[in-house]
Design a protein around this motif. Structure first.
Motif, short mmCIF file in Angstrom:
data_model
loop_
_atom_site.label_atom_id
_atom_site.label_comp_id
_atom_site.label_asym_id
_atom_site.label_seq_id
_atom_site.Cartn_x
_atom_site.Cartn_y
_atom_site.Cartn_z
N PRO A 287 0.82 -1.21 0.00
CA PRO A 287 0.00 0.00 0.00
C PRO A 287 0.86 1.27 0.00
CG PRO A 287 0.03 -0.96 2.19
CD PRO A 287 0.81 -1.90 1.30
N GLN A 288 0.27 2.35 -0.47
CA GLN A 288 0.98 3.64 -0.55
C GLN A 288 1.54 4.04 0.82
OE1 GLN A 288 1.42 5.26 -3.58
NE2 GLN A 288 2.93 6.35 -2.35
N GLN A 289 0.81 3.71 1.90
CA GLN A 289 1.25 4.08 3.25
C GLN A 289 2.63 3.45 3.55
OE1 GLN A 289 -1.76 3.26 2.28
NE2 GLN A 289 -3.36 4.13 3.56
N VAL A 290 2.87 2.25 3.05
CA VAL A 290 4.15 1.58 3.29
C VAL A 290 5.20 2.11 2.30
CG1 VAL A 290 5.34 -0.66 3.30
CG2 VAL A 290 3.05 -0.45 4.29
N ILE A 291 4.79 2.33 1.07
CA ILE A 291 5.71 2.91 0.07
C ILE A 291 6.22 4.26 0.59
CG2 ILE A 291 5.92 3.79 -2.30
CD1 ILE A 291 3.69 1.74 -3.07
N ASP A 292 5.32 5.06 1.18
CA ASP A 292 5.70 6.38 1.70
C ASP A 292 6.77 6.25 2.80
OD1 ASP A 292 3.92 7.60 0.03
OD2 ASP A 292 2.37 7.94 1.57
N VAL A 293 6.64 5.24 3.62
CA VAL A 293 7.61 5.04 4.71
C VAL A 293 8.99 4.71 4.12
CG1 VAL A 293 8.23 3.45 6.60
CG2 VAL A 293 5.93 4.41 6.48
N ILE A 294 8.99 3.92 3.05
CA ILE A 294 10.26 3.55 2.39
C ILE A 294 10.90 4.80 1.76
CG2 ILE A 294 11.26 2.20 0.49
CD1 ILE A 294 8.99 0.08 1.10
N VAL A 295 10.10 5.58 1.09
CA VAL A 295 10.60 6.81 0.43
C VAL A 295 11.12 7.78 1.50
CG1 VAL A 295 9.94 8.83 -0.95
CG2 VAL A 295 9.14 6.54 -1.61
N TYR B 213 12.31 7.09 4.45
CA TYR B 213 13.59 6.61 5.00
C TYR B 213 14.75 7.05 4.11
CZ TYR B 213 17.45 3.58 6.27
OH TYR B 213 18.68 3.14 6.64
N TYR B 214 14.68 6.74 2.82
CA TYR B 214 15.81 7.06 1.94
C TYR B 214 15.91 8.56 1.66
CZ TYR B 214 17.04 2.19 1.40
OH TYR B 214 17.45 0.91 1.66
N SER B 215 14.78 9.28 1.79
CA SER B 215 14.82 10.72 1.52
C SER B 215 15.32 11.51 2.71
CB SER B 215 13.42 11.24 1.17
OG SER B 215 12.84 10.46 0.17
N ASN B 216 15.09 10.98 3.92
CA ASN B 216 15.30 11.85 5.09
C ASN B 216 16.21 11.36 6.19
OD1 ASN B 216 13.60 14.04 4.25
ND2 ASN B 216 11.87 12.63 4.51
N TYR B 217 16.34 10.04 6.39
CA TYR B 217 17.18 9.64 7.54
C TYR B 217 17.93 8.34 7.31
CZ TYR B 217 13.08 6.82 8.84
OH TYR B 217 12.04 5.93 8.83
N ASN B 218 18.32 8.08 6.07
CA ASN B 218 19.10 6.88 5.75
C ASN B 218 20.44 6.92 6.48
OD1 ASN B 218 20.20 4.63 4.48
ND2 ASN B 218 20.86 5.82 2.69
N ALA B 219 20.66 5.97 7.37
CA ALA B 219 21.93 5.91 8.13
C ALA B 219 22.07 4.53 8.73
CB ALA B 219 21.90 6.95 9.26
N ASN B 220 23.30 4.18 9.11
CA ASN B 220 23.45 2.89 9.79
C ASN B 220 23.01 3.03 11.25
OD1 ASN B 220 24.08 0.18 10.20
ND2 ASN B 220 25.84 0.31 8.85
N ILE B 221 22.61 1.89 11.83
CA ILE B 221 21.99 1.96 13.16
C ILE B 221 22.89 1.39 14.25
CG2 ILE B 221 19.59 1.93 12.38
CD1 ILE B 221 19.58 -1.10 12.88
N HIS B 222 22.53 1.70 15.48
CA HIS B 222 23.19 1.18 16.68
C HIS B 222 24.65 1.56 16.77
CE1 HIS B 222 20.01 -2.25 16.39
NE2 HIS B 222 19.59 -1.32 17.22
#
Ligand code: 7TS
Length: 404
Positions: free
Chosen positions: A35-43, A45-54
């Motif tokens: 669904p678009q709601q999940v696609i939006d979450v993916i976009v 992530y890569y548009s705004n806070y893509n980083a390695n974790i922990h």
């Protein structure tokens, strides 16, 4: 109640055409749509806070870590795990099962017995065969009935004090049978055996409660539940996860590393070596939020209606045989047309814009049982409609005419 028109608007892919015809997507058991709601979450992530974790003190890394760990909590809540650290992120069901099988290498000894069912996907067979080869444990099989159900009397006869592990799917991917997992778990526990339930096909339809089930391991893939591919989860009871060896060594899964000796991190990190599918994990959480907002009771009720509607129409076609006729089944219809190869039916349906899966569905033992090369499998989701089923039925009739 499902508001089907509203729901369909959430799935952009449902608007596309295939071979000049509106797409009818009936391959949901292979993978669900997003669904678009999940696609939006993916976009996002890569548009705004893509980083390695922990591992970063910087803002992006902390934001990504927080969202990833929040997703773990969403999954914990959804499956009702006692602790968030009992939820291990994996790349999917296959990875989860291999992780557990590997973890039992040092727990099993020669002559121990493991029980699998005749209804399994290859990914819940092969890792255990590999484990048996390594440990000398013996694999026993719960047979199936002509309806595609498990023979529970035969299961009773297989259980004994040597049984260490039982692994069964919650729902069969090839036939749609819903297995009596609570009874399977309780019976195994009487002999002290652990139970792994493969929930890959159940998660899109049922919200399982791992504590109420008292299951030892429950595994699934996000891509079956409106999430992305390449991410899934393993729920394991804390005491089992602590007993198991880690599956992979590397970054993030350690406590202290020296060349003399390495100690491992606690749960869940002990089983999460390397950079994970961060975006996928976050989107997995979003997918569960999406499904829960619709409600699993609503989903099950609507899909049952689709199943009854589709079964009734398809079984009226002369020469069409449905495999998997349990009263307790989900929205999967596996069938063949007499004298016609399933691949030919699938190819013609594709020309009409209808996506089904054909073949053995990674469950060759089931096909061997029925002495067939495979089936045509139509699997319905909550975003499908009765009109689409009408299109399928017309398509199957047309294919039958052209191929016989
Ligand atoms: N177990 C079951 C019951 C499945 O249906 C599947 C995938 C798997 C395990 C493996 O999941 P994965 O995400 O690790 O690949 N089933 C199917 C299917 O029925 N058609 O394509 C994939």
């Amino acid at each position: 109640m499902i508001d089907i028109n509203k729901i369909r608007k959430d799935f952009p892919i449902l608007n596309r055409q295939v071979n000049g015809k509106p797409l009818v997507y009936f391959d949901n058991a292979a993978t669900s749509q997003t669904p678009q709601q999940v696609i939006d979450v993916i976009v996002d992530y890569y548009s705004n806070y893509n980083a390695n974790i922990h591992r970063g003190v910087h803002a992006l890394s902390q934001e990504a870590t927080d969202k990833y760990e929040a997703a773990r909590h969403t999954i914990q809540k959804h499956f009702n795990a006692k602790q968030a650290y009992e939820v291990i992120f994996t790349s999917g069901t296959t990875h989860s099962i291999n992780l557990v099988a590997n973890g039992f290498t040092s727990i099993l000894k020669k002559g121990d017995q493991l029980i699998v069912s005749a209804l399994e996907h290859h990914s819940n067979i092969v890792p255990w065969q590999m484990l048996c080869e390594k440990t000398g444990a013996i694999l026993k099989v719960i047979p199936m009935t002509p309806e595609g159900e498990l023979d529970m009397e035969a299961y009773d006869a297989l259980l004994n004090d040597k049984t260490k592990l039982v692994f069964v799917n919650h729902i069969s991917n090839a036939l749609g049978t819903i297995n009596p997992i609570k009874s399977i778990i309780d019976k195994a526990h009487k002999f002290g055996a652990a139970v792994l339930i493969d929930g890959a096909q159940a998660s899109p339809h049922i919200k399982p409660d791992v504590q109420a089930l008292d299951v030892d391991f429950y595994v699934t893939s996000a891509h079956k539940i409106c999430g992305p591919t390449g991410v899934g989860m393993l729920y394991g009871k804390e005491e089992w996860l602590n007993k198991m060896e880690p599956y992979q060594g590397g970054g993030e899964m350690i406590d202290q590393v020296t060349f003399e000796k390495t100690t491992y991190a606690g749960l869940p990190h002990k089983f999460e070596a390397g950079t994970p599918n961060i975006c996928g994990g976050i989107a997995f959480g979003a997918a569960l939020d999406y499904m829960n907002a619709i409600g699993f009771d609503n989903i099950a009720e609507y899909e049952h209606e689709l199943l009854n509607y589709g079964t009734k129409q398809l079984q009226d076609i002369e020469g069409l045989k449905i495999y998997g006729t349990s009263k307790n089944k989900t929205s999967v219809i596996s069938f063949n047309l007499e004298g016609i190869h399933p691949y030919d039916v699938g190819t013609l349906l594709d020309k009409m814009g209808i996506a089904v899966r054909t073949g053995h569905h990674c469950a060759q033992p089931i096909m061997d049982y029925f002495k067939i090369p495979g089936t045509v499998r139509a699997s319905f989701a909550f975003y499908n409609t009765k009109e689409e089923i009408d299109t399928l039925v017309q398509g199957v009739k047309k294919a039958k005419m052209m191929l016989s």
